[in-house]
Design an enzyme around this catalytic site. Structure first.
Site, PDB file in Angstrom:
ATOM      1  N   ASP A  85       0.806  -1.220   0.000  1.00  0.00           N
ATOM      2  CA  ASP A  85       0.000   0.000   0.000  1.00  0.00           C
ATOM      3  C   ASP A  85       0.838   1.269   0.000  1.00  0.00           C
ATOM      4  OD1 ASP A  85       0.768  -0.900   2.563  1.00  0.00           O
ATOM      5  OD2 ASP A  85      -0.746   0.329   3.553  1.00  0.00           O
ATOM      6  N   GLU A 142      -0.549  -2.151   5.258  1.00  0.00           N
ATOM      7  CA  GLU A 142       0.426  -2.050   6.353  1.00  0.00           C
ATOM      8  C   GLU A 142       0.332  -0.690   7.026  1.00  0.00           C
ATOM      9  OE1 GLU A 142       3.698  -0.985   8.680  1.00  0.00           O
ATOM     10  OE2 GLU A 142       3.438  -0.076   6.696  1.00  0.00           O
TER      11      GLU A 142
END
Length: 396
Positions: A85, A142
């Site tokens: 991400d 994350e």
């Protein structure tokens, strides 16, 4: 230790794919997706893995991708994780491959982490010089502060559905030369907790403070008092951080408000200290408010736990790293007050989290001017490949 075999992965084995890795990394950089939105990144990753012959499972814990490959008859298994991400940041690098999505940017290097593991995946699928099962975990979210991708994948049965014996991960490290590998046994990255404090006073006119209970005064006293927890309640040889990140109170200069709100970030490296900080912050906040005749609400939210690297797995990774790049390019990682949701995996399985040098002049993580160092791609990919091969040796 077993005798080394020159067939184990070397950095030179990845030189032929250097241009491909660079192109992949820059493509991912130009197409960032935030936590819980990584659908296209996951599709891109899954299709590459399927093309190389992996058994791929999509949508694990959201947009997570898990790829498995077995060779030989070994029963041992290793897992390697990369995060996918990006962050809600407006990029200011001016690069030709800068983010094409306004307000979203790979400012933490997850584009590089994903590319490194893809390079490893292609190599292992082609060479299959291991005896057992490799599990590659491409994790979403994350950067999520709560219910992160690691937690979601675990809740979705990661360990039960894809069994393995140990897990490894890495993060790039600005301030260390490209291609260097940093390791640390035991606690490495901090637990990260957040605290929301609401102080309720009694509002009124700024010219008549004696008729009010001013929550701004309470908040200011509390901010100063909180700093004494580190300096007076903590062993000086220990490390922790209490940061008051936001204070909000009032809307008009001539009005004493009813409420003041504070938000704290709390970092620690030991479970006992983590408990102590929560106890002292809570007690001190209540006592300061009571001393000023105010009331208080405290929402203490425990986030990622401490990243605690297993000694055996870290020692093994250090040996592999030294074989790969030489002792002079392997270093002990300092304690890092940042947090990582890889810590959730390490609460269930032994393993180690490494750092990969991103250059001495690299912008800091989460900066609008940050970029992953492409010079580290081949070293990172070779490290994972060699680690997997050595962990899953024929005579293991």
């Amino acid at each position: 230790m077993p005798t080394l075999d020159n067939a184990y992965a070397r950095v030179s084995d990845f030189e032929a794919m250097e241009a491909e890795l660079k192109a992949t990394r820059q493509y991912l950089h130009a197409h960032p997706e935030l936590s819980f939105e990584e659908a296209e990144t996951a599709r891109y990753v899954a299709e590459k893995l399927e093309g190389w012959g992996y058994d791929v499972t999509r949508d694990v814990g959201g947009h997570g991708v898990v790829a498995r490959l077995s060779a030989g008859k070994g029963s041992k298994g290793i897992a390697i994780r990369a995060d996918m991400d990006a962050l809600p940041i407006v990029e200011e690098t001016g690069l030709a491959y800068a983010s094409g999505t306004p307000g979203k940017m790979h400012a933490c290097g997850h584009d590089g982490h994903t590319t490194v593991l893809l390079g490893t995946a292609e190599y292992l699928a082609r060479t299959r010089h291991f005896n057992g099962t490799v599990t590659l975990i491409f994790q979403p979210a994350e950067e999520a502060s709560k219910n992160s991708g690691a937690q979601a994948m675990i809740a979705d049965g990661l360990f039960e559905r894809f069994p393995f014996d140990a897990i490894f991960g890495l993060h790039n490290h600005p301030g260390a030369p490209e291609g260097t590998i940093l390791l640390r046994s035991g606690p490495m990255m901090a637990a990260s907790d957040t605290v929301a404090i609401t102080i309720k006073g009694k509002g009124g006119h700024a010219s008549r403070p004696h008729l009010t209970v001013d929550p701004v005064v309470v908040a200011c006293n509390l901010v100063v008092s909180l700093q004494t927890i580190i300096s007076r309640n903590l062993d000086p040889t220990q490390t922790a951080v209490i940061t008051v990140g936001t204070i909000h109170a009032g809307d008009a200069v001539n009005v004493i408000p009813e409420y003041a709100k504070l938000a704290l970030s709390v970092r620690s490296f030991e479970p006992g200290i983590r408990d102590l900080l929560q106890e002292r912050i809570t007690k001190l906040a209540r006592s300061v408010a009571e001393g000023h005749n105010a009331s208080i609400e405290i929402d203490y939210d425990r986030g990622n736990p401490v990243v605690v690297n297993s000694p055996d797995e870290t020692d093994f990774a250090r040996i592999v790293a030294a074989e790969l790049v030489g002792e002079d390019k392997v270093a002990t990682c300092p304690l890092i007050p940042g947090s990582e949701d890889f810590s959730h995996f390490l609460e269930h399985k032994p393993g180690s989290f490494l750092r990969l040098g991103n250059g001495m002049n690299s912008a800091i993580l989460h900066s609008a001017k940050y970029d992953f160092a492409d010079a580290s791609l081949t070293v990172g990919a070779a490290m994972w490949a060699r680690l997997a091969e050595r962990y899953l040796q024929d005579d293991a």
